[in-house]
Motif scaffolding. Structure first.
Motif, PDB file in Angstrom:
ATOM      1  N   MET A   1       1.001  -1.274   0.022  1.00  0.00           N
ATOM      2  CA  MET A   1      -0.109   0.056   0.055  1.00  0.00           C
ATOM      3  C   MET A   1       1.038   1.244   0.066  1.00  0.00           C
ATOM      4  O   MET A   1       2.134   1.106   0.655  1.00  0.00           O
ATOM      5  N   GLY A   2       0.401   2.245  -0.754  1.00  0.00           N
ATOM      6  CA  GLY A   2       1.303   3.454  -0.771  1.00  0.00           C
ATOM      7  C   GLY A   2       1.217   4.228   0.443  1.00  0.00           C
ATOM      8  O   GLY A   2       0.369   4.342   1.272  1.00  0.00           O
ATOM      9  N   GLN A   3       2.198   5.021   0.654  1.00  0.00           N
ATOM     10  CA  GLN A   3       2.275   5.904   1.741  1.00  0.00           C
ATOM     11  C   GLN A   3       2.463   7.346   1.500  1.00  0.00           C
ATOM     12  O   GLN A   3       3.049   7.547   0.336  1.00  0.00           O
ATOM     13  N   CYS A  13       3.998  23.275  12.701  1.00  0.00           N
ATOM     14  CA  CYS A  13       2.889  22.332  12.234  1.00  0.00           C
ATOM     15  C   CYS A  13       2.742  21.101  12.956  1.00  0.00           C
ATOM     16  O   CYS A  13       2.233  20.112  12.907  1.00  0.00           O
ATOM     17  N   GLU A  14       3.089  21.030  14.293  1.00  0.00           N
ATOM     18  CA  GLU A  14       3.391  19.868  15.008  1.00  0.00           C
ATOM     19  C   GLU A  14       1.983  19.726  15.758  1.00  0.00           C
ATOM     20  O   GLU A  14       1.733  19.168  16.734  1.00  0.00           O
ATOM     21  N   GLY A  15       0.958  20.403  15.527  1.00  0.00           N
ATOM     22  CA  GLY A  15      -0.351  19.981  15.895  1.00  0.00           C
ATOM     23  C   GLY A  15      -1.039  20.905  16.853  1.00  0.00           C
ATOM     24  O   GLY A  15      -0.383  21.834  17.515  1.00  0.00           O
ATOM     25  N   PHE A  16      -2.316  20.746  16.696  1.00  0.00           N
ATOM     26  CA  PHE A  16      -3.276  21.898  17.276  1.00  0.00           C
ATOM     27  C   PHE A  16      -3.660  20.936  18.705  1.00  0.00           C
ATOM     28  O   PHE A  16      -4.024  19.806  18.739  1.00  0.00           O
ATOM     29  N   MET A  17      -3.220  21.649  20.057  1.00  0.00           N
ATOM     30  CA  MET A  17      -3.651  20.874  21.219  1.00  0.00           C
ATOM     31  C   MET A  17      -2.935  19.722  21.355  1.00  0.00           C
ATOM     32  O   MET A  17      -3.554  18.440  21.869  1.00  0.00           O
ATOM     33  N   GLY A  18      -1.750  19.737  20.917  1.00  0.00           N
ATOM     34  CA  GLY A  18      -0.890  18.414  20.849  1.00  0.00           C
ATOM     35  C   GLY A  18      -1.275  17.262  19.957  1.00  0.00           C
ATOM     36  O   GLY A  18      -0.650  16.217  20.230  1.00  0.00           O
ATOM     37  N   ASN A  19      -1.868  17.402  19.080  1.00  0.00           N
ATOM     38  CA  ASN A  19      -2.579  16.236  18.466  1.00  0.00           C
ATOM     39  C   ASN A  19      -2.707  16.943  16.945  1.00  0.00           C
ATOM     40  O   ASN A  19      -3.448  17.689  16.507  1.00  0.00           O
ATOM     41  N   LEU A  20      -1.742  16.331  16.061  1.00  0.00           N
ATOM     42  CA  LEU A  20      -1.524  16.738  14.657  1.00  0.00           C
ATOM     43  C   LEU A  20      -2.962  16.266  14.086  1.00  0.00           C
ATOM     44  O   LEU A  20      -3.017  15.266  13.952  1.00  0.00           O
ATOM     45  N   VAL A  21      -3.270  17.377  13.006  1.00  0.00           N
ATOM     46  CA  VAL A  21      -4.529  16.964  12.441  1.00  0.00           C
ATOM     47  C   VAL A  21      -4.213  17.415  11.077  1.00  0.00           C
ATOM     48  O   VAL A  21      -3.875  18.784  10.876  1.00  0.00           O
ATOM     49  N   LEU A  40      -2.028  11.403  14.037  1.00  0.00           N
ATOM     50  CA  LEU A  40      -1.002  10.511  14.444  1.00  0.00           C
ATOM     51  C   LEU A  40      -1.522   9.509  15.307  1.00  0.00           C
ATOM     52  O   LEU A  40      -2.244   9.751  16.310  1.00  0.00           O
ATOM     53  N   ASP A  41      -0.992   8.239  15.281  1.00  0.00           N
ATOM     54  CA  ASP A  41      -1.237   7.225  16.136  1.00  0.00           C
ATOM     55  C   ASP A  41      -0.342   7.032  17.363  1.00  0.00           C
ATOM     56  O   ASP A  41       0.298   7.977  17.385  1.00  0.00           O
ATOM     57  N   GLU A  42      -0.791   5.953  18.072  1.00  0.00           N
ATOM     58  CA  GLU A  42       0.168   6.008  19.338  1.00  0.00           C
ATOM     59  C   GLU A  42       1.745   5.911  19.353  1.00  0.00           C
ATOM     60  O   GLU A  42       2.440   6.230  20.191  1.00  0.00           O
ATOM     61  N   ASP A  43       2.160   5.479  18.113  1.00  0.00           N
ATOM     62  CA  ASP A  43       3.451   5.253  17.589  1.00  0.00           C
ATOM     63  C   ASP A  43       3.918   6.488  16.943  1.00  0.00           C
ATOM     64  O   ASP A  43       5.122   6.682  16.459  1.00  0.00           O
ATOM     65  N   GLY A  44       3.141   7.579  16.738  1.00  0.00           N
ATOM     66  CA  GLY A  44       3.554   8.906  16.184  1.00  0.00           C
ATOM     67  C   GLY A  44       3.904   8.717  14.673  1.00  0.00           C
ATOM     68  O   GLY A  44       4.419   9.551  13.834  1.00  0.00           O
ATOM     69  N   ILE A  45       2.910   7.760  14.107  1.00  0.00           N
ATOM     70  CA  ILE A  45       2.814   7.600  12.506  1.00  0.00           C
ATOM     71  C   ILE A  45       1.442   8.026  12.249  1.00  0.00           C
ATOM     72  O   ILE A  45       0.562   7.836  12.605  1.00  0.00           O
ATOM     73  N   LEU A  46       1.645   9.107  10.996  1.00  0.00           N
ATOM     74  CA  LEU A  46       0.563   9.535  10.232  1.00  0.00           C
ATOM     75  C   LEU A  46      -0.219   8.670   9.723  1.00  0.00           C
ATOM     76  O   LEU A  46       0.185   8.028   8.765  1.00  0.00           O
ATOM     77  N   ARG A  47      -1.618   8.668  10.245  1.00  0.00           N
ATOM     78  CA  ARG A  47      -2.651   7.601   9.640  1.00  0.00           C
ATOM     79  C   ARG A  47      -3.861   8.265   9.091  1.00  0.00           C
ATOM     80  O   ARG A  47      -4.374   9.062   9.689  1.00  0.00           O
ATOM     81  N   ASN A  48      -4.434   7.567   8.231  1.00  0.00           N
ATOM     82  CA  ASN A  48      -5.976   7.952   7.720  1.00  0.00           C
ATOM     83  C   ASN A  48      -7.034   7.510   8.853  1.00  0.00           C
ATOM     84  O   ASN A  48      -6.914   6.379   9.323  1.00  0.00           O
ATOM     85  N   VAL A  49      -7.817   8.563   8.889  1.00  0.00           N
ATOM     86  CA  VAL A  49      -9.252   7.989   9.606  1.00  0.00           C
ATOM     87  C   VAL A  49     -10.195   7.867   8.487  1.00  0.00           C
ATOM     88  O   VAL A  49     -10.485   8.559   7.645  1.00  0.00           O
ATOM     89  N   GLN A  86      -6.338   1.655  10.470  1.00  0.00           N
ATOM     90  CA  GLN A  86      -5.741   0.988   9.619  1.00  0.00           C
ATOM     91  C   GLN A  86      -6.633   0.508   8.482  1.00  0.00           C
ATOM     92  O   GLN A  86      -6.229  -0.443   7.562  1.00  0.00           O
ATOM     93  N   ILE A  87      -7.508   1.399   8.069  1.00  0.00           N
ATOM     94  CA  ILE A  87      -8.489   1.171   7.039  1.00  0.00           C
ATOM     95  C   ILE A  87      -8.305   1.740   5.716  1.00  0.00           C
ATOM     96  O   ILE A  87      -7.852   2.888   5.997  1.00  0.00           O
ATOM     97  N   PRO A  88      -8.186   1.167   4.583  1.00  0.00           N
ATOM     98  CA  PRO A  88      -7.553   1.925   3.428  1.00  0.00           C
ATOM     99  C   PRO A  88      -8.890   2.738   2.944  1.00  0.00           C
ATOM    100  O   PRO A  88      -9.671   2.498   2.116  1.00  0.00           O
ATOM    101  N   VAL A  89      -8.960   4.053   3.621  1.00  0.00           N
ATOM    102  CA  VAL A  89     -10.001   4.723   3.326  1.00  0.00           C
ATOM    103  C   VAL A  89     -10.072   5.135   1.770  1.00  0.00           C
ATOM    104  O   VAL A  89     -11.079   5.267   1.180  1.00  0.00           O
ATOM    105  N   TYR A  90      -9.009   5.441   1.055  1.00  0.00           N
ATOM    106  CA  TYR A  90      -8.885   5.897  -0.262  1.00  0.00           C
ATOM    107  C   TYR A  90      -9.795   4.823  -1.129  1.00  0.00           C
ATOM    108  O   TYR A  90     -10.432   5.364  -1.948  1.00  0.00           O
TER     109      TYR A  90
END
Length: 161
Positions: A1-3, A13-21, A40-49, A86-90
């Motif tokens: 899967m592409g990243q 740009c490290e996030g609003f209220m400590g939570n990058l959106v 950002l997930d719990e490991d600090g990896i940017l993930r799709n919602v 971890q859902i392939p939203v696209y």
């Protein structure tokens, strides 16, 4: 899967209220617009919602801006479990696997921080099927209207390679 590979995210740009959106806004060859929020997930990896917003260029700048803002507001301050991220939203939004989706799309990224919105264009890396080399196109204040955000998103697509 592409990243999407982040090669130049500025510290402010490290996030609003400590939570990058951020929202990855894709425009395909049919002028459909798919907004996919990322956190950002719990490991600090940017993930799709799994909360895509879908519109079209013909719906206008205000509608595009509204979809971006809805994507951001749906994620601010929320925590998501690993399964949700971890859902392939696209694939769910477009009905296409990553390779076909990537081939037909360009991508703009909007990040929200406490100082405003940063809008980035991206460059396609066909070898790795990823969007890379973020280039800042525009910075907007937090009180920007949905129409202004939509205009600047459409403008940023013109800078994508």
């Amino acid at each position: 899967m592409g990243q999407i590979k982040d090669t130049s995210r500025p510290k402010e740009c490290e996030g609003f209220m400590g939570n990058l959106v951020s929202v990855h806004v894709y425009r395909n060859n049919k002028d459909e617009i798919i907004c996919i929020p990322h956190v950002l997930d719990e490991d600090g990896i940017l993930r799709n919602v799994n909360m895509p917003q879908i519109t079209s260029v013909i719906m206008g700048e205000s509608d595009i801006g509204n979809k971006v803002l809805t994507s951001i507001k749906d994620c601010i301050g929320k925590r998501f479990n690993k399964e949700e991220l971890q859902i392939p939203v696209y694939e769910k939004a477009s009905g296409k696997k990553w390779g076909a989706f990537f081939k037909d799309s360009i991508c703009v990224i909007i990040e929200m921080s406490s100082s405003g919105y940063m809008i980035y264009s991206t460059t396609k890396n066909n070898k790795y099927k990823s969007f890379e080399d973020f280039q800042i196109v525009r910075q907007l204040p937090l009180d920007s209207s949905s129409k202004v955000i939509g205009i600047e998103v459409l403008n940023a697509f013109n800078h994508c390679l």
